[in-house]
Motif scaffolding. Structure first.
Motif, PDB file in Angstrom:
ATOM      1  N   LEU A  27      73.556 -74.764 -67.058  1.00  0.00           N
ATOM      2  CA  LEU A  27      73.206 -74.869 -68.471  1.00  0.00           C
ATOM      3  C   LEU A  27      73.183 -76.302 -69.000  1.00  0.00           C
ATOM      4  CD1 LEU A  27      74.761 -71.769 -70.295  1.00  0.00           C
ATOM      5  CD2 LEU A  27      72.358 -72.387 -70.049  1.00  0.00           C
ATOM      6  N   PRO A  28      74.199 -77.124 -68.706  1.00  0.00           N
ATOM      7  CA  PRO A  28      74.139 -78.503 -69.204  1.00  0.00           C
ATOM      8  C   PRO A  28      72.931 -79.270 -68.675  1.00  0.00           C
ATOM      9  CG  PRO A  28      76.370 -77.964 -68.508  1.00  0.00           C
ATOM     10  CD  PRO A  28      75.492 -76.843 -68.051  1.00  0.00           C
ATOM     11  N   LEU A  29      72.618 -79.086 -67.395  1.00  0.00           N
ATOM     12  CA  LEU A  29      71.476 -79.791 -66.815  1.00  0.00           C
ATOM     13  C   LEU A  29      70.152 -79.309 -67.414  1.00  0.00           C
ATOM     14  CD1 LEU A  29      72.502 -80.011 -63.039  1.00  0.00           C
ATOM     15  CD2 LEU A  29      72.552 -81.833 -64.764  1.00  0.00           C
ATOM     16  N   VAL A  30      70.030 -77.987 -67.612  1.00  0.00           N
ATOM     17  CA  VAL A  30      68.814 -77.449 -68.223  1.00  0.00           C
ATOM     18  C   VAL A  30      68.674 -77.943 -69.659  1.00  0.00           C
ATOM     19  CG1 VAL A  30      67.666 -75.341 -69.018  1.00  0.00           C
ATOM     20  CG2 VAL A  30      68.705 -75.414 -66.748  1.00  0.00           C
ATOM     21  N   PHE A  31      69.776 -77.977 -70.393  1.00  0.00           N
ATOM     22  CA  PHE A  31      69.742 -78.451 -71.786  1.00  0.00           C
ATOM     23  C   PHE A  31      69.259 -79.902 -71.850  1.00  0.00           C
ATOM     24  CE2 PHE A  31      71.776 -80.498 -75.451  1.00  0.00           C
ATOM     25  CZ  PHE A  31      71.258 -79.710 -76.482  1.00  0.00           C
ATOM     26  N   ILE A  32      69.778 -80.722 -70.954  1.00  0.00           N
ATOM     27  CA  ILE A  32      69.417 -82.150 -70.973  1.00  0.00           C
ATOM     28  C   ILE A  32      67.974 -82.364 -70.515  1.00  0.00           C
ATOM     29  CG2 ILE A  32      69.886 -84.416 -69.928  1.00  0.00           C
ATOM     30  CD1 ILE A  32      72.858 -83.496 -69.759  1.00  0.00           C
ATOM     31  N   PHE A  33      67.636 -81.810 -69.345  1.00  0.00           N
ATOM     32  CA  PHE A  33      66.348 -82.145 -68.731  1.00  0.00           C
ATOM     33  C   PHE A  33      65.174 -81.308 -69.262  1.00  0.00           C
ATOM     34  CE2 PHE A  33      69.331 -83.876 -65.630  1.00  0.00           C
ATOM     35  CZ  PHE A  33      68.768 -85.117 -65.397  1.00  0.00           C
ATOM     36  N   ILE A  34      65.441 -80.049 -69.635  1.00  0.00           N
ATOM     37  CA  ILE A  34      64.343 -79.190 -70.100  1.00  0.00           C
ATOM     38  C   ILE A  34      64.221 -79.223 -71.619  1.00  0.00           C
ATOM     39  CG2 ILE A  34      63.425 -76.843 -70.152  1.00  0.00           C
ATOM     40  CD1 ILE A  34      63.342 -78.178 -67.385  1.00  0.00           C
ATOM     41  N   TYR A  35      65.336 -78.973 -72.321  1.00  0.00           N
ATOM     42  CA  TYR A  35      65.266 -78.849 -73.783  1.00  0.00           C
ATOM     43  C   TYR A  35      65.158 -80.208 -74.475  1.00  0.00           C
ATOM     44  CZ  TYR A  35      66.186 -77.006 -78.439  1.00  0.00           C
ATOM     45  OH  TYR A  35      66.073 -76.663 -79.771  1.00  0.00           O
ATOM     46  N   ILE A  36      65.953 -81.185 -74.016  1.00  0.00           N
ATOM     47  CA  ILE A  36      65.964 -82.504 -74.668  1.00  0.00           C
ATOM     48  C   ILE A  36      64.836 -83.396 -74.146  1.00  0.00           C
ATOM     49  CG2 ILE A  36      67.287 -84.612 -75.115  1.00  0.00           C
ATOM     50  CD1 ILE A  36      68.376 -82.174 -76.561  1.00  0.00           C
ATOM     51  N   LEU A  37      64.773 -83.567 -72.831  1.00  0.00           N
ATOM     52  CA  LEU A  37      63.800 -84.488 -72.248  1.00  0.00           C
ATOM     53  C   LEU A  37      62.435 -83.842 -71.996  1.00  0.00           C
ATOM     54  CD1 LEU A  37      66.119 -86.330 -69.670  1.00  0.00           C
ATOM     55  CD2 LEU A  37      65.477 -87.050 -71.990  1.00  0.00           C
ATOM     56  N   GLU A  38      62.368 -82.491 -72.087  1.00  0.00           N
ATOM     57  CA  GLU A  38      61.130 -81.749 -71.859  1.00  0.00           C
ATOM     58  C   GLU A  38      60.481 -82.121 -70.522  1.00  0.00           C
ATOM     59  OE1 GLU A  38      58.510 -82.002 -75.200  1.00  0.00           O
ATOM     60  OE2 GLU A  38      59.888 -80.954 -76.550  1.00  0.00           O
ATOM     61  N   SER A  39      61.310 -82.133 -69.495  1.00  0.00           N
ATOM     62  CA  SER A  39      60.816 -82.402 -68.143  1.00  0.00           C
ATOM     63  C   SER A  39      59.960 -81.229 -67.662  1.00  0.00           C
ATOM     64  CB  SER A  39      61.990 -82.610 -67.186  1.00  0.00           C
ATOM     65  OG  SER A  39      62.795 -83.688 -67.616  1.00  0.00           O
ATOM     66  N   PRO A  40      59.130 -81.418 -66.643  1.00  0.00           N
ATOM     67  CA  PRO A  40      58.298 -80.319 -66.123  1.00  0.00           C
ATOM     68  C   PRO A  40      59.160 -79.145 -65.657  1.00  0.00           C
ATOM     69  CG  PRO A  40      57.607 -82.428 -65.218  1.00  0.00           C
ATOM     70  CD  PRO A  40      58.897 -82.680 -65.934  1.00  0.00           C
ATOM     71  N   ILE A  41      58.551 -77.968 -65.640  1.00  0.00           N
ATOM     72  CA  ILE A  41      59.282 -76.756 -65.265  1.00  0.00           C
ATOM     73  C   ILE A  41      59.814 -76.832 -63.835  1.00  0.00           C
ATOM     74  CG2 ILE A  41      57.198 -75.544 -64.468  1.00  0.00           C
ATOM     75  CD1 ILE A  41      60.263 -74.031 -66.261  1.00  0.00           C
ATOM     76  N   THR A  42      59.199 -77.639 -62.985  1.00  0.00           N
ATOM     77  CA  THR A  42      59.702 -77.804 -61.617  1.00  0.00           C
ATOM     78  C   THR A  42      61.122 -78.381 -61.600  1.00  0.00           C
ATOM     79  OG1 THR A  42      58.507 -79.912 -61.570  1.00  0.00           O
ATOM     80  CG2 THR A  42      57.458 -78.033 -60.487  1.00  0.00           C
ATOM     81  N   THR A  43      61.452 -79.161 -62.620  1.00  0.00           N
ATOM     82  CA  THR A  43      62.811 -79.720 -62.711  1.00  0.00           C
ATOM     83  C   THR A  43      63.846 -78.617 -62.798  1.00  0.00           C
ATOM     84  OG1 THR A  43      61.922 -81.629 -63.896  1.00  0.00           O
ATOM     85  CG2 THR A  43      64.294 -81.307 -63.998  1.00  0.00           C
ATOM     86  N   PHE A  44      63.506 -77.553 -63.529  1.00  0.00           N
ATOM     87  CA  PHE A  44      64.429 -76.413 -63.648  1.00  0.00           C
ATOM     88  C   PHE A  44      64.763 -75.833 -62.283  1.00  0.00           C
ATOM     89  CE2 PHE A  44      64.490 -71.705 -63.690  1.00  0.00           C
ATOM     90  CZ  PHE A  44      65.781 -71.539 -64.188  1.00  0.00           C
ATOM     91  N   TRP A  45      63.775 -75.750 -61.399  1.00  0.00           N
ATOM     92  CA  TRP A  45      64.020 -75.145 -60.094  1.00  0.00           C
ATOM     93  C   TRP A  45      64.832 -76.054 -59.177  1.00  0.00           C
ATOM     94  CZ3 TRP A  45      63.480 -70.167 -58.975  1.00  0.00           C
ATOM     95  CH2 TRP A  45      62.826 -69.399 -59.940  1.00  0.00           C
TER      96      TRP A  45
END
Length: 459
Positions: A410-428
């Motif tokens: 959750l912390p990593l997803v919050f930072i990289f996906i929600y805040i930084l809006e990194s590509p969806i591949t980052t989530f995986w």
């Protein structure tokens, strides 16, 4: 080399026992997943990424609750405790535990369904669904709720049958459900044979009827043929400490599922922030990954049942042998999915959405190739967790699940996906980190807490 050969050598009769239980369980869960998969595939062809996103977030909402409260909590508690009583040949006590567990589950199922039905719109809003998805999702959830109690009761009856080594009947239940769902999906989504074209509502109605049909088959079998039956007399003279035993096993198992499911739901909310294309690509990848989970889940079921039976008999050496065999076989099978995801990512994604959605296909294929690397550690996590439950320990898997889901994912997803809006591949890539830590910790704790004879590795 001698060490590796000794640890990978398997006893043929033990392999046969594990496969006898695990293969029907694998087929069962693959068929259950196919119900969702069929909905996703047909709706993807019918309504594109909007329909896929609607069913995806709606199912996340529904199954977050049902898995936490029943499928991965009470059902796990029932299998764990009844398997050990059955192994000890305490058949009356096993039936009493089974009856109390199913009775408690019936109450939980009813309350859960009422809650989801009346708060479906608010749950979708909380999940971060867009207005167009909320209107369709509310219809889907409310229709599915009609059959939801039957789905949860089927899960508990399946747990009763698995506890004494019967994984074939739950598999047959899933076959009935898939046939009904597949047939009605085609008819009701697209409006075949003179039926109205219902789209998303048709998929929900097909799922509801399939759940009712599956429960009917399961209830008739359990009443007539099951070795462990449900008797109302045990509810009339409810035993407090047996209810406590089931609850104490079920709560950590449910909390483990909560750690995964709530984190997954919150993750879906943050991914939706990236838009429907990214969300649709993610949902299709999740659907394929859910299929890949099934072998791990099947061998985990076999491990819980066989280990639980042997622990009940007091044969801890054989319990360890069953656990080790289930681990090696399950890991081997899930490595096949690693190869499939690496070799055919684009072809697999195209099965779920029209060829015109090129952006979704490209993103989904990239995500699937990353998911390929998760498969070995997912196998270890699921099967070793199943072995723990066979021993009656549901707390250790919960603690590790909480750590990896809430302090890593959750912390990593919050930072990289929600805040930084990194590509969806980052989530995986984040998921890969999570499962690597999860599987490694479970393996380490198992070897430390449940030390085998002669200091051999358990897997």
């Amino acid at each position: 080399m001698e060490f590796i050969r000794n640890n990978l050598s398997l006893n043929k009769s033990t392999v046969k026992d594990v496969l006898k239980l695990s293969l029907p369980a694998v087929v069962e869960m693959m068929l259950y997943t196919m119900i969702w998969t069929v909905d996703t595939m047909m709706l993807g062809q019918y309504g594109g990424d909007l329909a896929v996103s609607t069913v995806g977030i709606s199912c996340e909402v529904i199954y977050t609750f049902t898995n936490i409260l029943v499928a991965q909590s009470l059902s796990v508690g029932i299998t764990s405790i009844v398997a050990r009583r059955y192994g000890a040949k305490e058949y009356n006590i096993a039936e009493e535990y089974a009856t109390i567990g199913v009775g408690l589950g019936a109450i939980v199922s009813f309350i859960t369904t009422i809650f989801i039905f009346f708060f479906s719109k608010k749950l979708l809003i909380i999940a971060g669904a867009e207005p167009s998805i909320i209107s369709l999702g509310k219809v889907y959830i409310n229709i599915v709720c009609i059959g939801l109690p039957f789905n949860m009761l089927s899960s508990m009856l399946a747990a009763v049958n698995r506890s004494y080594g019967n994984t074939k009947t739950p598999m047959l239940v899933s076959i009935v459900m898939l046939i009904v769902n597949l047939t009605l999906d085609a008819i009701l989504i697209f409006g075949l044979f003179g039926f109205p074209e219902l789209g998303v509502a048709g998929a929900a109605l097909a799922t509801t009827i399939a759940n009712i049909a599956g429960f009917t088959y399961s209830a008739i079998y359990t009443y007539k043929k099951s070795k462990i039956k449900i008797h109302a007399k045990y509810l009339k003279k409810l035993c407090g400490f047996k209810l406590k035993d089931i609850t104490l096993l079920s709560i950590p198992a449910g909390m483990q599922e909560a750690a995964y499911s709530i984190a997954r739901l919150l993750t879906s909310m943050m991914i939706m922030h990236l838009g429907t294309v990214a969300f649709a690509a993610n949902q299709i990848t999740l659907t394929l990954e859910n299929i890949s989970f099934m072998p791990g889940w099947g061998f985990a079921v076999a491990a819980t049942t066989l280990v639980g039976n042997k622990v009940g008999e007091g044969d801890y050496k054989k319990a360890r042998e069953y656990g080790r065999t289930a681990g090696i076989l399950g890991l081997s099978v899930m490595l096949v999915f690693t190869l499939l995801f690496l070799i055919f990512p684009t072809q697999l994604i195209r099965m779920f959405i029209s060829g015109e959605s090129t952006e979704v296909i490209t993103l989904g294929a990239a995500c699937l190739m990353i998911a390929a690397a998760e498969q070995p550690m997912i196998a270890i996590s699921m099967i070793v967790g199943g072995i723990f439950k066979g021993y009656g320990d549901t707390k250790t898997p919960f603690k590790i699940a909480f750590l990896t889901s809430w302090l890593i994912r959750l912390p990593l997803v919050f930072i990289f996906i929600y805040i930084l809006e990194s590509p969806i591949t980052t989530f995986w890539f984040i998921c890969l980190i999570q499962w690597t830590v999860d599987g490694s910790l479970l393996y380490i704790f198992y070897n430390k807490k449940l030390k085998p004879i002669n200091n051999e590795n358990i897997l």
